[in-house]
Design a protein around this motif. Structure first.
Motif, PDB file in Angstrom:
ATOM      1  N   GLY A   1       0.798  -1.227   0.000  1.00 43.99           N
ATOM      2  CA  GLY A   1       0.000   0.000   0.000  1.00 43.99           C
ATOM      3  C   GLY A   1       0.824   1.267   0.000  1.00 43.99           C
ATOM      4  N   SER A   2       1.917   1.281  -0.737  1.00 41.92           N
ATOM      5  CA  SER A   2       2.802   2.459  -0.771  1.00 41.92           C
ATOM      6  C   SER A   2       2.098   3.663  -1.385  1.00 41.92           C
ATOM      7  N   LYS A   3       2.490   4.849  -0.905  1.00 47.55           N
ATOM      8  CA  LYS A   3       1.910   6.098  -1.403  1.00 47.55           C
ATOM      9  C   LYS A   3       2.820   6.797  -2.399  1.00 47.55           C
ATOM     10  N   ASP A   4       4.045   6.309  -2.554  1.00 44.81           N
ATOM     11  CA  ASP A   4       4.966   6.939  -3.497  1.00 44.81           C
ATOM     12  C   ASP A   4       4.973   6.158  -4.817  1.00 44.81           C
ATOM     13  N   ARG A   5       6.076   6.135  -5.535  1.00 47.17           N
ATOM     14  CA  ARG A   5       6.166   5.484  -6.836  1.00 47.17           C
ATOM     15  C   ARG A   5       6.684   4.049  -6.737  1.00 47.17           C
ATOM     16  N   THR A   6       6.541   3.442  -5.592  1.00 46.16           N
ATOM     17  CA  THR A   6       7.029   2.072  -5.421  1.00 46.16           C
ATOM     18  C   THR A   6       6.423   1.128  -6.445  1.00 46.16           C
ATOM     19  N   LEU A   7       5.128   1.211  -6.678  1.00 43.68           N
ATOM     20  CA  LEU A   7       4.465   0.310  -7.618  1.00 43.68           C
ATOM     21  C   LEU A   7       4.974   0.514  -9.032  1.00 43.68           C
ATOM     22  N   GLU A   8       5.182   1.772  -9.450  1.00 44.89           N
ATOM     23  CA  GLU A   8       5.697   2.039 -10.785  1.00 44.89           C
ATOM     24  C   GLU A   8       7.100   1.462 -10.955  1.00 44.89           C
TER      25      GLU A   8
ATOM     26  N   SER B   1       0.891  -6.381  -5.280  1.00 46.47           N
ATOM     27  CA  SER B   1       0.529  -5.055  -4.784  1.00 46.47           C
ATOM     28  C   SER B   1      -0.794  -5.135  -4.023  1.00 46.47           C
ATOM     29  N   PHE B   2      -0.766  -4.727  -2.768  1.00 51.49           N
ATOM     30  CA  PHE B   2      -1.973  -4.757  -1.927  1.00 51.49           C
ATOM     31  C   PHE B   2      -2.890  -3.578  -2.248  1.00 51.49           C
ATOM     32  N   SER B   3      -4.161  -3.751  -1.913  1.00 50.23           N
ATOM     33  CA  SER B   3      -5.136  -2.685  -2.126  1.00 50.23           C
ATOM     34  C   SER B   3      -4.956  -1.531  -1.143  1.00 50.23           C
ATOM     35  N   ARG B   4      -4.282  -1.786  -0.033  1.00 50.75           N
ATOM     36  CA  ARG B   4      -3.960  -0.772   0.978  1.00 50.75           C
ATOM     37  C   ARG B   4      -2.834  -1.331   1.842  1.00 50.75           C
ATOM     38  N   ASN B   5      -2.440  -0.565   2.834  1.00 51.04           N
ATOM     39  CA  ASN B   5      -1.390  -1.005   3.737  1.00 51.04           C
ATOM     40  C   ASN B   5      -1.943  -2.006   4.756  1.00 51.04           C
ATOM     41  N   PHE B   6      -1.472  -3.243   4.687  1.00 54.31           N
ATOM     42  CA  PHE B   6      -1.902  -4.282   5.625  1.00 54.31           C
ATOM     43  C   PHE B   6      -0.832  -4.624   6.649  1.00 54.31           C
ATOM     44  N   GLY B   7       0.357  -4.055   6.524  1.00 54.62           N
ATOM     45  CA  GLY B   7       1.412  -4.304   7.486  1.00 54.62           C
ATOM     46  C   GLY B   7       2.429  -5.324   6.996  1.00 54.62           C
ATOM     47  N   LYS B   8       3.591  -5.270   7.611  1.00 52.53           N
ATOM     48  CA  LYS B   8       4.698  -6.125   7.178  1.00 52.53           C
ATOM     49  C   LYS B   8       4.391  -7.605   7.373  1.00 52.53           C
TER      50      LYS B   8
END
Length: 315
Positions: free
Chosen positions: A41-48, A64-71
Motif C-alpha cells: 500500500g505504498s503512497k509513493d512510486r514504489t508500484l511504478e 501489490s496490496f489494495s492498501r497497507n496491511f502491514g509487514k
C-alpha cells in the motif's frame, strides 16, 4: 531455485539499489533466483518502480496490496506466492546484508539445518531508548514464553521449503513472524553481523509502532500477563482483607479517632487503577480473539506482475 521475498512500503528510492546489490550476489551463485516484491500500500512510486523492474526482468515478480496491511501480511503473502526450494526474507533498505546470502546457502547445503537466521551483534546508530526497550523486550519474552527468541534476530533468514510450508500452516490473523519462525521448530543456526544504516528513504517504524508490535508479540506467545492480572487481583483482595480486619480490631479496641478520608480516597483510586489494569490486559486478549473469529483475509491483492504482463502481451 531461491525465492527472495521483499516487503516494500514507500521504498521507491531503495528498490533499485537493493536490486543492483542482489544481482551482484545472484551472478556469484549457481542457483536460479526469483524476486517477489510485496507493495504494501505504498503512497509513493514504489508500484511504478516494481512494474518497470518486472517488465525488464522476467524473474522479478510483485504483489501489490489494495492498501497497507502491514509487514506481517506482506511476509505471509510472499511465503504463499514463492516457489523456490530455498526461501529468504529480506528488507529492501539493505540493512539485511546481501553479501551474507552465499554463506547462508552454503551452510544449508553442507549441513542438516533447515534455517540460517541472522542477528545483529550490536545496534549502533539506533536511539538509546529504542536500544534499551529492545533488550528489555527480548529479556522479558524469553522469561515468560516457551518460544525462544534470539536477541537481535532479524526476519532476514534462509529457509528450506519444508520449514516454509510449516509456517504457512499457521494461518492466524495476529502474526508475529519472529515468534512463528521459532515456534515451528526446525534446526536453526544464526550468523551475526554489524548493524547497518538504511541506504535510502526513511523507516516506517516509529517508536510507538515498535512498542505496540512488541506488546503483540508478548500477547501472541504468552499467557503470563493474564496470570499476572489474576495474581494482582488476588493479592489486592488479600491486602484489603487484612486491612479490614486491622481496622475493625482497632475500632473495637481504641475507637475511631480520625476520619481518614484522604487515605480512603487513595486506597479507592489504587484499587480502581489495579482493576482497570487487569481489565485492560484481559481486554487485549479478548480483542485478539475477536479479530481471529472474524476470519478476514490477511491481505487483499490489487495487482500482480501477471496482469501487467498479460496486458503487454495483448498489445
Amino acid at each position: 531455485m531461491i525465492s527472495v521475498i521483499v516487503p516494500c512500503f514507500n521504498e521507491e528510492e531503495a528498490i533499485p539499489l537493493f536490486f543492483a546489490e542482489m544481482e551482484k550476489i545472484r551472478k556469484k551463485v549457481s542457483h536460479q533466483f526469483e524476486y517477489i516484491f510485496i507493495n504494501d500500500g505504498s503512497k509513493d512510486r514504489t508500484l511504478e518502480v516494481l512494474r518497470d523492474l518486472s517488465c525488464t526482468n522476467k524473474f522479478v515478480r510483485y504483489i501489490s496490496f489494495s492498501r497497507n496491511f502491514g509487514k506481517e501480511a506482506a511476509l505471509y503473502a510472499g511465503l504463499q506466492a514463492c516457489e523456490g526450494d530455498l526461501v529468504t526474507v529480506m528488507d529492501v533498505d539493505l540493512q539485511d546484508p546481501p553479501e551474507l546470502l552465499p554463506q547462508m546457502i552454503e551452510m544449508i547445503e553442507i549441513s542438516d539445518i533447515d534455517c540460517v537466521g541472522t542477528r545483529r551483534s550490536n545496534r549502533k546508530g539506533e536511539p538509546l531508548i529504542r536500544n534499551l526497550f529492545a533488550k528489555a523486550f527480548y529479556h522479558l519474552i524469553n522469561r515468560i514464553s516457551e518460544t525462544e527468541m534470539v536477541d537481535g534476530a532479524r526476519d532476514y533468514r534462509l529457509m528450506t521449503r519444508q520449514m516454509v510450508d510449516a509456517v504457512l500452516e499457521l494461518t492466524e490473523h495476529n502474526r508475529f513472524s519472529k515468534g512463528l519462525f521459532s515456534w515451528v521448530g526446525f534446526k536453526t543456526e544464526y550468523l551475526s553481523y554489524e548493524n547497518k544504516e538504511r541506504v535510502a528513504g526513511k523507516t516506517s517504524w516509529s517508536f510507538w509502532e515498535l512498542f505496540n508490535y512488541s506488546i503483540d508479540g508478548i500477547i501472541n506467545f504468552s499467557d503470563v500477563p493474564l496470570n499476572i492480572a489474576s495474581f494482582v487481583g488476588a493479592f489486592s483482595c488479600f491486602i484489603s482483607g487484612v486491612a479490614m480486619v486491622f481496622i475493625i480490631f482497632r475500632a473495637l479496641l481504641f475507637g475511631d479517632p480520625t476520619a481518614g478520608w484522604p487515605s480512603l480516597v487513595t486506597i479507592i483510586l489504587f484499587i480502581g487503577g489495579v482493576q482497570l489494569l487487569c481489565i485492560g490486559i484481559i481486554g487485549k486478549y479478548i480483542g485478539k480473539i475477536f479479530m481471529e473469529t472474524k476470519k478476514r483475509p490477511l491481505y487483499i491483492v490489487q495487482e500482480t506482475e501477471k496482469e501487467v504482463n498479460r496486458k503487454v502481451d495483448l498489445k
